[in-house]
Design a protein around this motif. Structure first.
Motif, mmCIF file in Angstrom:
data_model
loop_
_atom_site.group_PDB
_atom_site.id
_atom_site.type_symbol
_atom_site.label_atom_id
_atom_site.label_comp_id
_atom_site.label_asym_id
_atom_site.label_seq_id
_atom_site.Cartn_x
_atom_site.Cartn_y
_atom_site.Cartn_z
ATOM 1 N N LEU A 138 62.645 -8.085 -62.639
ATOM 2 C CA LEU A 138 63.103 -9.409 -62.225
ATOM 3 C C LEU A 138 63.458 -10.268 -63.429
ATOM 4 O O LEU A 138 64.456 -11.006 -63.428
ATOM 5 C CB LEU A 138 62.011 -10.079 -61.377
ATOM 6 N N ARG A 139 62.658 -10.150 -64.492
ATOM 7 C CA ARG A 139 62.943 -10.933 -65.704
ATOM 8 C C ARG A 139 64.231 -10.466 -66.369
ATOM 9 O O ARG A 139 65.068 -11.275 -66.776
ATOM 10 C CB ARG A 139 61.775 -10.801 -66.681
ATOM 11 N N LYS A 140 64.419 -9.115 -66.455
ATOM 12 C CA LYS A 140 65.626 -8.593 -67.089
ATOM 13 C C LYS A 140 66.880 -8.938 -66.296
ATOM 14 O O LYS A 140 67.970 -9.076 -66.866
ATOM 15 C CB LYS A 140 65.511 -7.082 -67.241
ATOM 16 N N GLY B 248 66.147 -13.503 -63.392
ATOM 17 C CA GLY B 248 65.614 -14.244 -62.267
ATOM 18 C C GLY B 248 65.171 -15.659 -62.595
ATOM 19 O O GLY B 248 65.512 -16.605 -61.880
ATOM 20 N N PRO B 249 64.401 -15.875 -63.706
ATOM 21 C CA PRO B 249 63.947 -17.244 -64.004
ATOM 22 C C PRO B 249 65.089 -18.220 -64.245
ATOM 23 O O PRO B 249 64.913 -19.440 -64.066
ATOM 24 C CB PRO B 249 63.096 -17.048 -65.264
ATOM 25 N N HIS B 250 66.216 -17.746 -64.664
ATOM 26 C CA HIS B 250 67.359 -18.621 -64.948
ATOM 27 C C HIS B 250 68.409 -18.583 -63.849
ATOM 28 O O HIS B 250 69.531 -19.053 -64.035
ATOM 29 C CB HIS B 250 68.001 -18.209 -66.276
ATOM 30 N N ASN B 251 68.043 -18.021 -62.712
ATOM 31 C CA ASN B 251 68.956 -17.974 -61.574
ATOM 32 C C ASN B 251 69.057 -19.355 -60.947
ATOM 33 O O ASN B 251 68.056 -20.048 -60.761
ATOM 34 C CB ASN B 251 68.444 -16.954 -60.546
ATOM 35 N N ASN C 129 55.801 -19.628 -64.726
ATOM 36 C CA ASN C 129 55.275 -18.994 -63.518
ATOM 37 C C ASN C 129 55.414 -17.475 -63.584
ATOM 38 O O ASN C 129 54.566 -16.745 -63.057
ATOM 39 C CB ASN C 129 56.003 -19.527 -62.288
ATOM 40 N N LEU C 130 56.502 -16.990 -64.236
ATOM 41 C CA LEU C 130 56.649 -15.550 -64.412
ATOM 42 C C LEU C 130 55.522 -14.997 -65.276
ATOM 43 O O LEU C 130 54.935 -13.956 -64.984
ATOM 44 C CB LEU C 130 58.007 -15.236 -65.030
#
Length: 358
Positions: free
Chosen positions: A207-209, A212-215, A290-291
């Motif tokens: 998810l990080r790659k 996801g956090p910047h979606n 949160n990740l």
């Protein structure tokens, strides 16, 4: 001199043709003088308007007495004048085995129910002049020559040989299985289950790659992140977290975990609920935090599994009961049927081989 006058007589036979109302019937031969037993072509041509009904005479074995027909009889149609006229040609192969002059009268042909006559013909068949005293040197027909065998002549026979071999092999195999009646043995290989924390960490890294956090779609990001955590909690702590609310999950975890260690998980679940149900838009750094919190929760609650349990187990053998009576009967009947089929195929192939070479 006799042959010379005979030839003159044949060549002087009228060679006209019959015609009426645009219908022309003409008969001709390829050769008018031949040796006895020699073959020649006899052709009847009818030229008329396209679409007219033509009926040729029905000859069976002879045209006239002594003039024998050799099958096949061929018929050919050609259209001329842009399809307005047609020429229908009936061709016979004829021969004679006597030294004689054969007179062929006019041949009747029916066109649309009306009879038309062809021209008359004559054929001369002559014998060989045998010098006196050499009559004994005449020999009978020679034996048939051996022609080379071609593939299309033996492909059917080869197919039956192959079918025979297949039927015999299958029949032998089934009879062996029927006689042995050994227990049925199956082997399985058990692969170890991937630990819950390994799978969860791998999915969080994916998810990080994927960014996801910047979606921009925060709802989709938090939905994926919490689904990963719910699946992990379900496998790790043994209760169905996927069907529970965030409050119920935290309440169950407090029974086995320190409340302070769950504070960051509580913040993560709270933020996720606000994003999904209250359209809250967190900051990018909060998404990253949160990740990290999800990873720390998994690492902090994981259960280490010895490497020996992560290796695939050796093959296990499961022994079942012997074949039933019905299964053995089916093996026997099938084997007998294949044996009979193989015998039939073998007999047919041998007969084909005999007729081909003997």
């Amino acid at each position: 001199m006799r042959r010379f006058f005979l030839y003159l007589f044949v060549t002087l036979v009228p060679m006209g043709f019959a015609s009426a109302q645009n219908v022309v019937v003409q008969a001709q031969v390829d050769s008018m003088m031949m040796w006895i037993g020699q073959q020649t072509g006899l052709h009847i041509e009818v030229t008329c308007d396209a679409g007219q009904d033509i009926v040729f005479p029905s000859y069976r074995d002879t045209i006239v007495e002594g003039l024998e027909i050799i099958p096949p009889v061929l018929t050919d149609t050609q259209y001329v004048n842009n399809g307005q006229r047609m020429t229908v040609k009936r061709s016979y192969t004829v021969t004679c085995f006597d030294s004689t002059l054969i007179y062929i009268p006019s041949i009747p042909v029916m066109v649309d129910g009306e009879e038309y006559q062809s021209n008359r013909l004559a054929l001369a068949f002559t014998t060989y002049d045998i010098p006196e005293g050499e009559e004994t040197k005449i020999f009978g027909p020679k034996d048939n020559m051996k022609a080379p065998v071609r593939f299309y002549e033996i492909r059917g026979m080869m197919l039956f040989w192959i079918l025979t071999a297949i039927a015999v092999v299958l029949a032998v195999y089934l009879f062996v299985r029927y006689r042995d009646d050994k227990p049925i043995i199956r082997k399985i290989k058990i692969e170890p289950k991937v630990p819950a924390h390994v799978r969860a960490i791998s999915e969080i890294e994916d998810l990080r790659k994927a960014g996801g956090p910047h979606n921009e779609d925060a709802k989709a990001y938090y939905t994926q992140l919490t689904d990963i955590l719910r699946e992990y909690i379900n496998d790790r702590f043994g209760f169905n977290a996927t069907e529970m609310t965030s409050y119920e999950i935290l309440e169950r975890l407090e029974e086995s975990q320190d409340k302070e260690s769950l504070s960051e998980l509580r913040d993560l679940l709270s933020t996720s609920d606000m994003v999904k149900f209250a359209k809250f838009k967190p900051m990018l750094n909060e998404n990253d935090r949160n990740l990290v919190c999800a990873l720390e929760f998994v690492n902090g609650t994981k259960v280490e599994i010895p490497d020996t349990e992560l290796q695939p187990r050796e093959e296990e053998t499961i022994v079942e009961m012997k074949r039933s009576k019905g299964a053995r009967t089916a093996l026997l009947v099938t084997g007998l049927a294949l044996s009979v089929a193989g015998a039939v195929f073998l007999v047919y192939a041998v007969l084909k081989l005999y007729y081909l070479f003997f």
